[in-house]
Design an enzyme around this catalytic site. Structure first.
Site, PDB file in Angstrom:
ATOM      1  N   LYS A  35       0.614  41.421  -4.421  1.00 45.52           N
ATOM      2  CA  LYS A  35       1.019  39.918  -4.025  1.00 45.52           C
ATOM      3  C   LYS A  35       2.276  39.722  -5.205  1.00 45.52           C
ATOM      4  O   LYS A  35       3.046  39.416  -4.856  1.00 45.52           O
ATOM      5  CB  LYS A  35      -0.029  38.978  -4.084  1.00 45.52           C
ATOM      6  N   LYS A 206      -7.343  14.101   0.849  1.00 44.12           N
ATOM      7  CA  LYS A 206      -7.185  15.194   1.476  1.00 44.12           C
ATOM      8  C   LYS A 206      -8.150  15.381   2.583  1.00 44.12           C
ATOM      9  O   LYS A 206      -7.694  15.841   3.664  1.00 44.12           O
ATOM     10  CB  LYS A 206      -7.155  16.293   0.622  1.00 44.12           C
ATOM     11  N   PHE A 251      -0.284  15.134  17.915  1.00 35.82           N
ATOM     12  CA  PHE A 251      -1.594  15.685  17.595  1.00 35.82           C
ATOM     13  C   PHE A 251      -2.468  15.454  18.938  1.00 35.82           C
ATOM     14  O   PHE A 251      -3.735  15.221  18.817  1.00 35.82           O
ATOM     15  CB  PHE A 251      -2.318  15.330  16.402  1.00 35.82           C
ATOM     16  N   GLY A 255      -5.602  22.008  24.024  1.00 38.62           N
ATOM     17  CA  GLY A 255      -5.281  23.400  24.319  1.00 38.62           C
ATOM     18  C   GLY A 255      -6.584  24.262  23.816  1.00 38.62           C
ATOM     19  O   GLY A 255      -7.747  23.638  23.971  1.00 38.62           O
ATOM     20  N   CYS A 262      -7.364  25.814   6.809  1.00 36.43           N
ATOM     21  CA  CYS A 262      -7.604  24.345   6.357  1.00 36.43           C
ATOM     22  C   CYS A 262      -8.864  23.710   7.258  1.00 36.43           C
ATOM     23  O   CYS A 262      -9.775  23.564   6.733  1.00 36.43           O
ATOM     24  CB  CYS A 262      -6.464  23.752   5.960  1.00 36.43           C
TER      25      CYS A 262
END
Ligand code: NAD
Length: 441
Positions: A35, A206, A251, A255, A262
């Site tokens: 990487k 978060k 949102f 589907g 995450c």
């Protein structure tokens, strides 16, 4: 300022190039030599709009470097931790070993800096309570820890980093706040709100945000189940409830559900942490959010099976999309990939195509056929399944595909096509949470 970023994956590499774009001198460090080699050569190790330009421009300007040598981080004053926190296999909890290794590396190499206090800023998503524990690992070094959670979305990662909707600092002292203000000066001057709080609040911001988003998606997907049982149309339902600005339209697209590196692992790690804290009742609803999400994948498989007349053996299925969302090549916990795998395990002859995730798919599923274009993928298909809402797929027309397929069957796993258009062209169309209403049904 001189900055280092430990961990140069989707989050860290984007953060490193964006910090360089803001004028800082940045060194990106990763344990993955392959990487680092790509990044140092100006090649993106993943697909992310705008990333390549930012990378090449800042390498050329001499503000950005990449290395596998952790000793080089000593030159920096602020160190960002951006290593992974994946779900532990066979458990809901987050694997904190990469973050712990990164902090141990920092503890070994940080040195005093001529420009002032040294800060370690954690960006990885961690269980609440981690920062306090990690801060103790840095005791006796010149560095102070703060937590600075990251909210970027893959597919918009560069824009989200250059123009975030907020910046959160979990700090224990005022000096850290001032140093971080210097790092983010261009964003703060542009009016980005900056919120200062203690460690646990910043850590919770978060996971609370991701839990809310996951809940919103699973809410509309639960409504899709109700619509399927009653002949209602979830797309119209979502539009109608979305006009209430307490609810909002974003949102609320039913589907095949959420995925990626995450949301799924973050809600599971949050539940695991709540159990440790003996407040598991507070997050019982997230178990249902997860279950609804996974049921939608089963539903997509059921629709394909039904269109194949009840058996998948020897049926050819074209899967359009493998990434968990458009404008990304990330296939971690991707609903599209999961559905393709389930179909294959049920005996279907699956051929997949994704505009960016083809190589990731080949590496992960060497036994799966991967096509180089939509038309190749749909050749001879008994069912076409649209599973990632790339623009290229949204723009497909029934007339483009009809001459290639064996049978006119389509499953729109993202509800992005106009059913009437496909039905009028003779296709059997199946959406998620939408009525059947085919002319022959
Ligand atoms: P990733 O797997 O793409 O990248 C992690 C990188 O860390 C890898 O390149 C790995 O080689 C490297 N690494 C591991 N151990 C290391 C060490 N000791 N020293 C240096 N490098 C090391 O993961 P990601 O998607 O970038 O996520 C990183 C963190 O950011 C996670 O906690 C995630 O939840 C969080 N996050 C991710 C996103 C996103 O959209 N991807 C958004 C917000 C937050």
């Amino acid at each position: 300022m001189q900055l280092s970023v430990l961990g140069c994956g989707y989050l860290g590499a984007v953060h490193a190039v964006c910090m360089a774009e803001m004028g800082h001198e940045v060194i990106g460090i990763d344990v993955d030599a392959e990487k680092i080699k790509l990044l140092a050569n100006g090649e993106a190790p993943f697909y992310e709009p705008q990333f390549d330009d930012y990378l090449q421009r800042n390498l050329a300007a001499g503000r950005l470097r990449f290395t596998t040598d952790p000793a080089e981080l000593a030159a920096a004053q602020v160190h960002f931790i951006a290593v992974g926190t994946p779900q532990i296999s066979g458990d809901y909890a987050a694997d904190m070993s990469y973050v712990e290794a990164a902090v141990a590396t920092l503890a070994k190499h940080v040195t005093d800096h001529p420009d002032g206090p040294v800060i370690v800023a954690g960006k990885s998503t961690v269980p609440v309570g981690s920062a306090e524990r990690l801060a103790a690992m840095l005791e006796g070094t010149p560095a102070t820890l703060m937590w600075n959670p990251e909210f970027l979305r893959e597919g918009f990662a560069v824009d989200d980093t250059m123009k975030p909707d907020r910046i959160v600092y979990g700090v224990s002292d005022d000096v850290s706040r001032q140093i971080m203000d210097d790092v983010y000066r261009p964003l703060l001057d542009a009016g980005v709100p900056r919120l200062v709080m203690n460690y646990p609040t910043a850590e919770l911001v978060k996971v609370a945000a991701n839990s809310f988003l996951a809940t919103k998606i699973s809410f509309i997907n639960a409504m899709a189940e109700l619509c399927e049982a009653t002949g209602a149309d979830v797309t119209q339902l979502a539009e109608a409830i979305g006009y209430d600005d307490r609810i909002g339209k974003r949102f609320l697209r039913a589907g095949i559900g959420f995925g990626g590196g995450c949301l799924p692992k973050d809600i599971r790690a949050f539940m695991a942490r709540a159990r440790e804290l003996e407040v598991d009742n507070a997050l019982v609803f997230l178990r249902e959010v997860d279950a609804i999400n996974l049921r939608r994948r089963e539903r997509a498989v059921e629709l394909a099976t039904e269109l194949c007349g009840g058996r998948l053996g020897d049926r050819r299925i074209a899967v359009l999309g493998a990434a968990f969302k458009p404008d990304s090549d990330d296939v971690r916990d991707s609903p599209a990939l999961d559905i393709a795998t389930r179909l294959q395990m049920a005996g279907a002859d699956v051929c997949a195509y994704d505009p960016a995730a083809g190589n990731a798919l080949r590496a992960l599923r060497p036994e799966m056929q991967v096509a180089d274009s939509v038309l190749d993928a749909v050749s001879g298909a008994h069912v076409v399944m649209l599973l990632t809402e790339w623009d290229e797929f949204k723009e497909l027309s029934p007339a483009d595909l009809a001459p290639r397929v064996a049978e006119l069957n389509i499953v729109d796993g993202r509800n992005v096509l106009v059913p009437q258009q496909w039905r009028e062209a003779g296709w059997r169309y199946r959406g998620m949470g939408r009525p059947l209403e085919d002319p022959d049904e």
